[in-house]
Write a protein that holds these residues in place. Structure first.
Motif, PDB file in Angstrom:
ATOM      1  N   GLU A   1      -6.952 102.406  15.761  1.00  0.00           N
ATOM      2  CA  GLU A   1      -6.281 101.222  16.002  1.00  0.00           C
ATOM      3  C   GLU A   1      -5.385 101.369  15.675  1.00  0.00           C
ATOM      4  O   GLU A   1      -4.679 100.068  16.820  1.00  0.00           O
TER       5      GLU A   1
ATOM      6  N   VAL B   1       2.487  90.863  11.735  1.00  0.00           N
ATOM      7  CA  VAL B   1       1.452  89.631  12.257  1.00  0.00           C
ATOM      8  C   VAL B   1       1.392  88.301  11.195  1.00  0.00           C
ATOM      9  O   VAL B   1       1.217  87.132  11.684  1.00  0.00           O
TER      10      VAL B   1
ATOM     11  N   GLN C   1      -3.431  83.303  22.820  1.00  0.00           N
ATOM     12  CA  GLN C   1      -3.883  84.358  22.863  1.00  0.00           C
ATOM     13  C   GLN C   1      -2.833  85.822  22.987  1.00  0.00           C
ATOM     14  O   GLN C   1      -3.543  87.492  23.127  1.00  0.00           O
TER      15      GLN C   1
ATOM     16  N   GLU D   1      -3.385  87.318  19.845  1.00  0.00           N
ATOM     17  CA  GLU D   1      -4.581  87.618  19.263  1.00  0.00           C
ATOM     18  C   GLU D   1      -5.437  86.464  18.547  1.00  0.00           C
ATOM     19  O   GLU D   1      -5.642  87.326  17.292  1.00  0.00           O
ATOM     20  N   MET D   2      -4.850  85.292  18.360  1.00  0.00           N
ATOM     21  CA  MET D   2      -5.263  84.258  17.102  1.00  0.00           C
ATOM     22  C   MET D   2      -6.197  82.500  17.829  1.00  0.00           C
ATOM     23  O   MET D   2      -5.858  83.118  19.005  1.00  0.00           O
ATOM     24  N   ASP D   3      -6.893  82.260  17.144  1.00  0.00           N
ATOM     25  CA  ASP D   3      -7.128  80.859  17.906  1.00  0.00           C
ATOM     26  C   ASP D   3      -6.339  80.255  16.235  1.00  0.00           C
ATOM     27  O   ASP D   3      -6.890  80.246  15.427  1.00  0.00           O
TER      28      ASP D   3
ATOM     29  N   THR E   1     -16.427  82.507  12.207  1.00  0.00           N
ATOM     30  CA  THR E   1     -15.804  83.936  12.183  1.00  0.00           C
ATOM     31  C   THR E   1     -16.051  84.563  10.711  1.00  0.00           C
ATOM     32  O   THR E   1     -16.029  84.046   9.734  1.00  0.00           O
TER      33      THR E   1
ATOM     34  N   SER F   1     -13.477  86.718  10.411  1.00  0.00           N
ATOM     35  CA  SER F   1     -12.127  86.993  10.857  1.00  0.00           C
ATOM     36  C   SER F   1     -11.106  86.588   9.130  1.00  0.00           C
ATOM     37  O   SER F   1     -12.437  85.691   9.514  1.00  0.00           O
TER      38      SER F   1
ATOM     39  N   PRO G   1      -5.975  87.842  13.632  1.00  0.00           N
ATOM     40  CA  PRO G   1      -6.755  88.788  14.378  1.00  0.00           C
ATOM     41  C   PRO G   1      -8.357  89.849  12.924  1.00  0.00           C
ATOM     42  O   PRO G   1      -7.225  89.811  11.732  1.00  0.00           O
ATOM     43  N   SER G   2      -8.466  90.311  13.692  1.00  0.00           N
ATOM     44  CA  SER G   2      -9.844  91.044  12.559  1.00  0.00           C
ATOM     45  C   SER G   2      -9.567  92.485  12.442  1.00  0.00           C
ATOM     46  O   SER G   2     -10.625  93.186  12.022  1.00  0.00           O
ATOM     47  N   SER G   3      -8.504  93.437  12.657  1.00  0.00           N
ATOM     48  CA  SER G   3      -8.012  94.253  12.390  1.00  0.00           C
ATOM     49  C   SER G   3      -8.328  95.176  10.332  1.00  0.00           C
ATOM     50  O   SER G   3      -8.730  95.677  10.986  1.00  0.00           O
TER      51      SER G   3
END
Length: 458
Positions: free
Chosen positions: A32, A48, A80, A83-85, A106, A108, A130-132
């Protein structure tokens, strides 16, 4: 085979449960962030959080532009980039904006908050992060699954399978199948159980074989005794019937019949006495009456008791008995053993022959030998001389061959006293019987006798 203790195996399993998830976590973190430094994970979370605060501020500042297409495109580009919505809803729950129309659910993390303007609810916002973090959690879970799989496989191979095979082997042994293969294991405790099980199987097998041999010998003794008792009893009955029916009329015939009956009764008495002694030694395992005994005096008494019979048959008994020869033993049984050996020598020595008897102490042993002047042992006789009820004469006549138990009884009596008896042929002719006893030493004589008793039992 190298083995480990079960507690060591348990510690290894616990370490494996910790190391594998940690290894998967570190690998996922490296993939990652391209670094092994865990501090980068914290800085990533701070970044984040900073981007989230910025998006929240932008949404709150543009409440009047939520339905403006230009503002929505700008917000979508910003989302974008990080990396978010996001989803914007009116106060009534009507959807006003969605950065990703295809995203309806999702796994996440999400942030949900309400927008208040002038004390009234203006709308609601949902931001998908983000789904990290989820990938790290999944990596740890995968590490745990692999650890449990490796531990299960190791326990199956090292613990469960060996125990299952030993259970199957135990059932085979219970069914009388001694040809079993015992499994090996890398666990020390299982290996020790396996070795103990193997020793038990070997002991049971030996015990079973000895029991079978004893049963075979018992049946042989019964059949042989039935045969040997029948012959003199048949003759005794015949002569008694002759006396009863008056067949023997003259005093000479009556005297002859009575003499034969007496001879047959003596043969029966000797046979019964030999059988009693044999049974007492071999089956009842009677305790010996231990006392201090001089073997020289025992042999002297045996020689004196048989000297009249030897002189009657024109034989000479030459004795060379050096003493004292002290041992711990049962004087009555020892004298019985020596009488049997001398009786055997007298029966096999021709008229005019000589019998040599010797006894002396040799270091920690009392040794003796009895040599006759007969034809000696044949090859078969040497192999079977001490076998119960074996008589070497071709005729197998009791008049010359005895009961067939004399040498057997003598050997077992001597072995019960910690010594041994062997048979051989003398180079100058005749048979020779050699034996020995351990010299009596105060304090350890009883231990020697008990050891001999255990070793001689069938």
């Amino acid at each position: 085979m190298k083995t480990v203790r079960i507690r060591t195996f348990t510690i290894i399993c616990l370490l494996l449960m910790f190391i594998l998830p940690w290894t998967f976590f570190v690998a996922s973190h490296y993939m990652e962030n391209r670094t092994f430094r865990l501090s980068e994970s914290r800085s990533h979370e701070q970044k984040v959080q900073q981007q989230l605060d910025e998006m929240i501020g932008r949404i709150e500042a543009g409440t009047e532009s939520w339905i403006d297409p230009a503002w929505q495109r700008e917000l979508k580009d910003k989302l974008q980039a990080v990396e978010m919505d996001a989803v914007l809803l009116s106060a009534s729950g009507e959807e006003l904006f969605r950065s990703d129309p295809d995203r309806r659910g999702t796994s996440s993390s999400t942030e949900r908050f309400s927008i208040i303007v002038n004390g009234e609810l203006h709308g609601k916002a949902i931001i998908y992060l983000p789904s990290s973090n989820m990938s790290l959690i999944l990596s740890i879970f995968a590490g745990l699954i692999l650890a449990f799989f490796v531990m299960g496989a190791a326990m199956r191979r090292l613990l469960l399978k060996p125990l299952e095979k030993m259970s199957v082997a135990a059932r085979q042994i219970a069914e009388g199948d001694w040809d079993v293969e015992l499994p090996r294991s890398g666990i020390t405790e299982i290996s020790e159980v396996r070795d103990g099980f193997a020793v038990m199987v070997k002991g049971l097998q030996n015990s079973f074989q000895k029991q079978a041999q004893l049963e075979k010998e018992r049946r042989f003794v019964i059949s042989a005794v039935a045969h040997d008792l029948r012959t003199p009893l048949f003759a005794l009955r015949g002569y008694l019937d002759g006396l009863e029916q008056g067949i023997a009329r003259s005093p000479e015939q009556i005297s002859k019949y009575v003499a034969v009956c007496k001879q047959k009764s003596e043969q029966l008495g000797l046979l019964v006495e030999d059988l009693f002694t044999f049974t007492k030694l071999d089956y009842l395992e009677a305790k010996l009456s231990m006392e201090e005994v001089d073997v020289k005096l025992v042999m002297e008494r045996a020689v004196d008791s048989l000297r009249p019979l030897a002189e009657h048959n024109q034989m000479v008994i030459n004795s060379q008995l050096a003493g004292p020869c002290m041992i711990s033993g049962d004087a009555h049984l020892l004298e019985r053993a020596m009488n049997n050996l001398l009786d055997n020598a007298v029966r096999h020595t021709p008229s005019g022959g000589a019998i040599e008897v010797r006894c002396s102490q040799d270091n920690d042993r009392v040794v003796f030998e009895i040599r006759d002047a007969g034809s000696g042992f044949s090859t078969e006789d040497l192999e079977r001389a001490f076998e119960p009820l074996y008589r070497g004469e071709t005729s197998r006549s009791r008049a010359t061959g005895g009961s067939g138990l004399g040498l057997t009884i003598s050997q077992r009596i001597i072995r019960r006293h910690g010594g041994d008896l062997t048979a051989a042929n003398h180079p100058e002719g005749g048979a020779i019987l050699r034996g020995w006893f351990p010299v009596r030493h105060p304090g350890n004589a009883l231990g020697l006798i008990e050891t001999a008793l255990d070793g001689d039992r069938v």
